[in-house]
Design a protein around this motif. Structure first.
Motif, mmCIF file in Angstrom:
data_model
loop_
_atom_site.group_PDB
_atom_site.id
_atom_site.type_symbol
_atom_site.label_atom_id
_atom_site.label_comp_id
_atom_site.label_asym_id
_atom_site.label_seq_id
_atom_site.Cartn_x
_atom_site.Cartn_y
_atom_site.Cartn_z
ATOM 1 N N ARG A 25 -19.954 -45.006 -77.819
ATOM 2 C CA ARG A 25 -18.731 -44.985 -77.577
ATOM 3 C C ARG A 25 -17.866 -43.945 -78.795
ATOM 4 N NH1 ARG A 25 -18.782 -49.917 -80.116
ATOM 5 N NH2 ARG A 25 -18.505 -49.031 -82.281
ATOM 6 N N THR A 26 -18.650 -43.798 -79.781
ATOM 7 C CA THR A 26 -18.218 -42.404 -80.768
ATOM 8 C C THR A 26 -18.278 -41.139 -79.619
ATOM 9 O OG1 THR A 26 -19.042 -43.529 -82.487
ATOM 10 C CG2 THR A 26 -18.539 -41.121 -82.618
ATOM 11 N N GLU A 29 -15.324 -41.246 -77.492
ATOM 12 C CA GLU A 29 -14.125 -41.183 -78.558
ATOM 13 C C GLU A 29 -13.875 -39.542 -78.829
ATOM 14 O OE1 GLU A 29 -14.799 -43.949 -81.573
ATOM 15 O OE2 GLU A 29 -13.899 -45.337 -80.317
ATOM 16 N N THR A 33 -11.178 -36.848 -77.826
ATOM 17 C CA THR A 33 -10.305 -36.293 -78.701
ATOM 18 C C THR A 33 -10.160 -34.765 -78.554
ATOM 19 O OG1 THR A 33 -10.900 -37.976 -80.538
ATOM 20 C CG2 THR A 33 -9.964 -35.607 -81.264
ATOM 21 N N GLN A 323 -10.215 -44.638 -83.527
ATOM 22 C CA GLN A 323 -9.670 -44.740 -82.068
ATOM 23 C C GLN A 323 -8.821 -43.272 -81.657
ATOM 24 O OE1 GLN A 323 -10.159 -47.099 -79.971
ATOM 25 N NE2 GLN A 323 -8.933 -46.240 -78.098
ATOM 26 N N PRO A 324 -9.321 -42.757 -80.505
ATOM 27 C CA PRO A 324 -8.577 -41.493 -80.241
ATOM 28 C C PRO A 324 -7.376 -41.741 -79.531
ATOM 29 C CG PRO A 324 -10.404 -41.775 -78.540
ATOM 30 C CD PRO A 324 -10.548 -43.104 -79.812
#
Length: 409
Positions: A25-26, A29, A33, A323-324
């Motif tokens: 998930r990261t 994101e 970004t 959250q991006p």
């Protein structure tokens, strides 16, 4: 009969998913970004795609591919790496006709027949991030900065970044001949695998896991001594932009990649606490790959990062993800300096704020069009003597310096 998972594979059980999901998930994101969009290609491809791009003498082609013939008599291969399939999709679907660069990422399984070890699996998941369609050295620095940002958000420390340039078609052939001559005179210092590489693809001898051979190769000529003027200038710019991002790195003149398609910038993140398999990520520029598979001449750069190895580095880490969303686009006039813009972008991204800029050499008008396509909430127009902050439905704010603008974002 009792069955178990095939050797070199592993199951992800429910207890594994909190950490696994945090990583993936990261990663998604951070990629978003930085303006990278997801792509997913099939798990198997025409075998010749990998033979043609990876090189017949590469370890992947010689030893590691899972190749089979289907019922129609076609030779297919499970994906051993993601870059060539993404470039195949780039050509097949006409992505070269869309605005460049195409900034893409995927998280997908890859398959390599190799001796299983800690952090090395025959089936593993890989984050692959590619910027296709620009030779701007700033994108090289951005890609490296992206993975630094991912590690920072996850709380991973204690890694090192190795950096090198391996030249291009203009300067590498002459260097390869010098290296070939040196290897011919020092064959006693090589093992059997290195001797095979010295014949098929001399540059790959540096990609050795044998510490005795690695020590001997420290005396071999290095590509850095033979870079042409263009490659040397490109590499100097990459380093300058990395400095602007605040990214620390080590120059390693023997760093090469194991595939034929790499050119110019090469890099690797290593973490000593992972043991023998200490590489977290490896990547570099591949300016001829798209052309090699039938596309137009297209410079590009990318990396592949094993999720399992990142998981090893994260097992005791607890980090939260932001959250991006795309907030700011920087349009830079030709006479304005780029380094302060990159520094401000790095600051914003560290705070979890999505921002992007142009890497295709567009005019100011073209950059503003690109910002509109990206639906950026704020557009910062950076000139040599003033900075304009533009937001929809609000009068422009004009300030004298980028530092003043930063306080208004």
């Amino acid at each position: 009969m009792k069955f178990s998972a095939p050797r070199g594979t592993h199951d992800l059980l429910p207890a594994d998913f909190p950490l696994w999901s945090r990583i993936t998930r990261t990663a998604e994101e951070v990629c978003e970004t930085y303006g990278y969009r997801p792509i997913l290609t099939p798990g198997f491809e025409d075998t010749d795609l990998f033979r043609r791009t990876s090189g017949a003498g590469s370890d992947i082609v010689r030893k590691e591919m899972y190749t089979f013939e289907d019922l129609g008599g076609r030779s297919l291969t499970l994906r051993p790496e993601a870059t060539a399939p993404i470039c195949r999709a780039y050509v097949e679907h006409g992505l070269h006709r869309e605005p460049q660069p195409q900034k893409l990422f995927t998280i997908a399984p890859v398959y390599r027949y190799d001796t299983p070890q800690k952090g090395r699996f025959r089936e593993h998941r890989q984050l692959s991030v590619e910027a296709i369609g620009t030779d701007d050295p700033a994108i090289d620095a951005e890609l490296i900065s992206l993975y630094v940002e991912l590690l920072g958000r996850l709380g991973v420390e204690g890694y090192r970044i190795h950096l090198n340039s391996i030249g291009d078609r203009a300067c590498r052939p002459a260097y390869v001949e010098r290296l070939r001559a040196w290897l011919a005179g020092h064959g006693e210092a090589l093992d059997d695998d290195s001797r095979e590489k010295a014949v098929a693809s001399p540059l790959r001898v540096f990609d050795t896991k044998n510490p005795v051979v690695a020590t001997a190769l420290e005396a071999a000529p290095t590509i850095g001594e033979s870079l042409c003027e263009a490659c040397a200038a490109h590499f100097a710019a990459v380093r300058r932009y990395l400095d602007a991002y605040g990214v620390d790195y080590e120059l390693v003149p023997t760093l090469v990649r194991g595939l034929d398609y790499y050119t110019r910038t090469t890099f690797e993140f290593v973490a000593s606490d992972l043991g023998a398999q200490d590489s977290l990520v490896g990547g570099g520029r591949y300016d001829y790959l798209v052309e090699e598979i039938g596309g137009p001449p297209t410079p590009a750069i990318g990396f592949g990062a094993g999720i399992e190895r990142l998981r090893l580095a994260l097992e005791a880490v607890d980090a939260a993800a932001e959250q991006p969303r795309l907030e700011v686009f920087f349009a830079v006039e030709p006479e304005a300096a780029r380094e302060p813009v990159l520094q401000l972008m790095a600051t914003l991204r560290r705070a979890g704020r999505a921002c992007d800029t142009d890497y295709a050499g567009r005019s100011l008008k073209g950059q503003l069009t690109q910002a509109q396509r990206a639906a950026a909430g704020t557009v910062v127009v950076v000139g040599s003597g003033s900075v304009s902050i533009r937001r929809r439905g609000v009068a422009d704010t004009v300030v004298s310096t980028l530092d003043e603008a930063a306080g208004l974002l």
